[in-house]
Motif scaffolding. Structure first.
Motif, short mmCIF file in Angstrom:
data_model
loop_
_atom_site.label_atom_id
_atom_site.label_comp_id
_atom_site.label_asym_id
_atom_site.label_seq_id
_atom_site.Cartn_x
_atom_site.Cartn_y
_atom_site.Cartn_z
N THR A 333 50.35 -17.34 7.31
CA THR A 333 49.94 -17.23 5.90
C THR A 333 50.27 -18.51 5.15
O THR A 333 51.16 -19.26 5.56
CB THR A 333 50.66 -16.05 5.21
N ASP A 334 49.53 -18.75 4.08
CA ASP A 334 49.87 -19.84 3.16
C ASP A 334 50.18 -19.29 1.77
O ASP A 334 50.19 -20.02 0.79
CB ASP A 334 48.72 -20.86 3.07
N ASP A 335 50.45 -17.97 1.73
CA ASP A 335 50.67 -17.30 0.44
C ASP A 335 51.85 -16.33 0.56
O ASP A 335 51.75 -15.30 1.23
CB ASP A 335 49.40 -16.54 0.04
N LEU A 336 52.97 -16.67 -0.08
CA LEU A 336 54.13 -15.78 -0.12
C LEU A 336 54.40 -15.28 -1.53
O LEU A 336 55.54 -14.96 -1.88
CB LEU A 336 55.36 -16.49 0.44
N SER A 337 53.34 -15.23 -2.33
CA SER A 337 53.45 -14.60 -3.64
C SER A 337 53.62 -13.10 -3.42
O SER A 337 53.47 -12.61 -2.29
CB SER A 337 52.17 -14.85 -4.44
N PRO A 338 53.94 -12.32 -4.45
CA PRO A 338 54.05 -10.88 -4.25
C PRO A 338 52.82 -10.25 -3.60
O PRO A 338 52.94 -9.38 -2.73
CB PRO A 338 54.27 -10.35 -5.67
N GLN A 339 51.63 -10.72 -3.98
CA GLN A 339 50.42 -10.19 -3.37
C GLN A 339 50.30 -10.64 -1.92
O GLN A 339 49.86 -9.89 -1.05
CB GLN A 339 49.19 -10.64 -4.16
N GLY A 340 50.71 -11.89 -1.66
CA GLY A 340 50.68 -12.38 -0.29
C GLY A 340 51.64 -11.63 0.60
O GLY A 340 51.33 -11.33 1.77
N VAL A 341 52.82 -11.32 0.07
CA VAL A 341 53.81 -10.54 0.83
C VAL A 341 53.27 -9.15 1.14
O VAL A 341 53.41 -8.64 2.26
CB VAL A 341 55.13 -10.46 0.05
N LYS A 342 52.63 -8.55 0.15
CA LYS A 342 52.04 -7.21 0.37
C LYS A 342 50.98 -7.26 1.45
O LYS A 342 50.90 -6.36 2.30
CB LYS A 342 51.44 -6.70 -0.94
N ALA A 343 50.20 -8.34 1.45
CA ALA A 343 49.15 -8.47 2.46
C ALA A 343 49.75 -8.59 3.86
O ALA A 343 49.22 -8.03 4.83
CB ALA A 343 48.27 -9.69 2.15
N ILE A 344 50.85 -9.32 4.00
CA ILE A 344 51.52 -9.43 5.30
C ILE A 344 52.01 -8.07 5.76
O ILE A 344 51.85 -7.69 6.93
CB ILE A 344 52.69 -10.42 5.22
N ALA A 345 52.62 -7.32 4.85
CA ALA A 345 53.11 -5.98 5.20
C ALA A 345 51.97 -5.08 5.67
O ALA A 345 52.12 -4.33 6.65
CB ALA A 345 53.83 -5.36 4.02
N GLU A 346 50.83 -5.17 5.01
CA GLU A 346 49.68 -4.36 5.41
C GLU A 346 49.19 -4.77 6.80
O GLU A 346 48.83 -3.91 7.62
CB GLU A 346 48.56 -4.52 4.38
N ARG A 347 49.19 -6.07 7.07
CA ARG A 347 48.77 -6.55 8.39
C ARG A 347 49.74 -6.09 9.47
O ARG A 347 49.33 -5.72 10.58
CB ARG A 347 48.67 -8.07 8.38
N ILE A 348 51.02 -6.09 9.16
CA ILE A 348 52.02 -5.63 10.13
C ILE A 348 51.81 -4.17 10.45
O ILE A 348 51.79 -3.76 11.62
CB ILE A 348 53.44 -5.89 9.59
N LEU A 349 51.63 -3.34 9.43
CA LEU A 349 51.40 -1.91 9.68
C LEU A 349 50.14 -1.68 10.48
O LEU A 349 50.11 -0.84 11.39
CB LEU A 349 51.35 -1.17 8.34
#
Length: 357
Positions: A333-349
């Protein structure tokens, strides 16, 4: 009716049956560790406990008991008047002290004389502590962990928090330890709990998990600040599959600027922490980093800390300590903003066959 109930004694298995759990030990004992839900109603404060103990050792047990009884009786009355006069007749409190003896026995006796169905914990706090230690030797091995890994600045803790919000089971070790896990990880104005309290929190958290569902946890070293992870827990985590977050350096620096904003507001706090890198970095480097902090050059400083300190340490430790690291699924990722973090969590799940709640 069992013999223990006839004597007003209760066991750990009965904790949920009581409306209130009352810890009558001193404030210092209570702060060090306590049973979940317990409130502190000390019958001897820290100084009084020390005084009675000194008399016991230097004079006699009889003199200590006389003085102790007077103090304990007074405090029991104060607590009843201040905290329990509004309790109905059906109220059922559980009382404990260190060993389940004199302090809790006196408190329980008065409560029962009033008419409440008060009980004393058989064996007191020592029974609880023994139970926690025994459980932490085996309980961590009952779960299927997913280890969120990645170098410093990859927002692993925030990803865990996002996973928890989405309904996943999360063991957030750094939150329990009140520390971010690195040399700069101490939280301002937030002391770490005592080791025993930390272990009680670990046991309580793990006990609430469903072994049939995965538990997400961050890749940690054996020590978080001054606290140590139990051997069974660190062993189980290090043998578990890893999920590796790989953010760009720019995204990591931007995240750290937000996550460590208290350093930006107080550069002196940061320069004091940088001193702890002596022995790991040259004196010249330490002085340069301190000068950068004092000058407010935080983006450049954090970039250097990542490149020259954290990333080399990370590369050495992860493959060595985590058997599943080399085969870890990667989440770039190139985005660790709150929305970017949420997107990573969704990808992990999604990668684990689960959807967010």
């Amino acid at each position: 009716m069992s013999e223990k109930r006839q004597k007003g004694l209760a066991t750990l298995a009965q904790l949920a049956e009581f409306d209130e759990i009352i810890d009558v030990r001193s404030p210092a004992e209570y702060e060090d560790d306590r049973l979940p839900r317990a409130i502190n109603c000390p019958v001897l404060d820290n100084e009084e406990r020390a005084r009675v103990g000194t008399i016991y050792k230097q004079v006699s047990a009889f003199e200590a008991k006389k003085i102790g009884a007077a103090i304990v009786s007074r405090h029991i009355g104060e607590h009843i008047e201040a905290r329990f006069l509004d309790k109905p007749r059906e109220w059922r409190p559980l009382v404990y002290c260190w060993r389940g003896g004199k302090r809790s026995g006196a408190f329980t006796y008065i409560l029962r004389e009033i008419g409440w169905d008060a009980h004393r914990l058989d064996g007191g706090y020592k029974t609880w502590r023994r139970h926690v230690v025994e459980e932490l030797a085996t309980l961590p091995q009952r779960f299927d962990y997913r280890v969120v890994s990645g170098a410093t600045g990859n927002a692993k803790s925030r990803v865990l928090e996002a996973l928890a919000e989405m309904g996943a089971q999360v063991l957030h070790l750094e939150a329990l330890a009140a520390h971010k896990g690195s040399v700069l990880g101490a939280l301002p104005d937030t002391p770490q709990p005592a080791q025993r309290m930390f272990e009680t929190q670990l046991y309580t958290t793990l006990s609430a998990f469903d072994p049939a569902r995965p538990v997400y946890v961050e890749a940690e070293s054996r020590r978080i600040g001054v606290l140590h992870l139990p051997d069974a827990l660190i062993g189980a985590i290090r043998a578990a599959p890893c999920l590796r977050i790989e953010a760009t350096t720019a995204a990591r620096v931007n995240f750290l600027l937000r996550d460590y904003d208290y350093f930006l507001a107080n550069p002196a706090l940061l320069t004091d922490k940088i001193v702890h890198l002596k022995g790991l970095q040259s004196n010249e480097t330490i002085e340069r980093w301190q000068a950068m902090a004092n000058a407010g050059e935080f983006p450049a400083l954090f970039g250097e800390l990542l490149e020259h300190h954290y990333d080399p340490l990370y590369q050495k430790s992860q493959g060595k300590n985590y058997t599943g690291y080399d085969a870890a699924a990667s989440f770039a990722t190139d985005d660790l903003s709150p929305q970017g973090v949420k997107a990573i969590a969704e990808r992990i799940l999604a990668s684990q066959g689960h959807q967010s709640a």
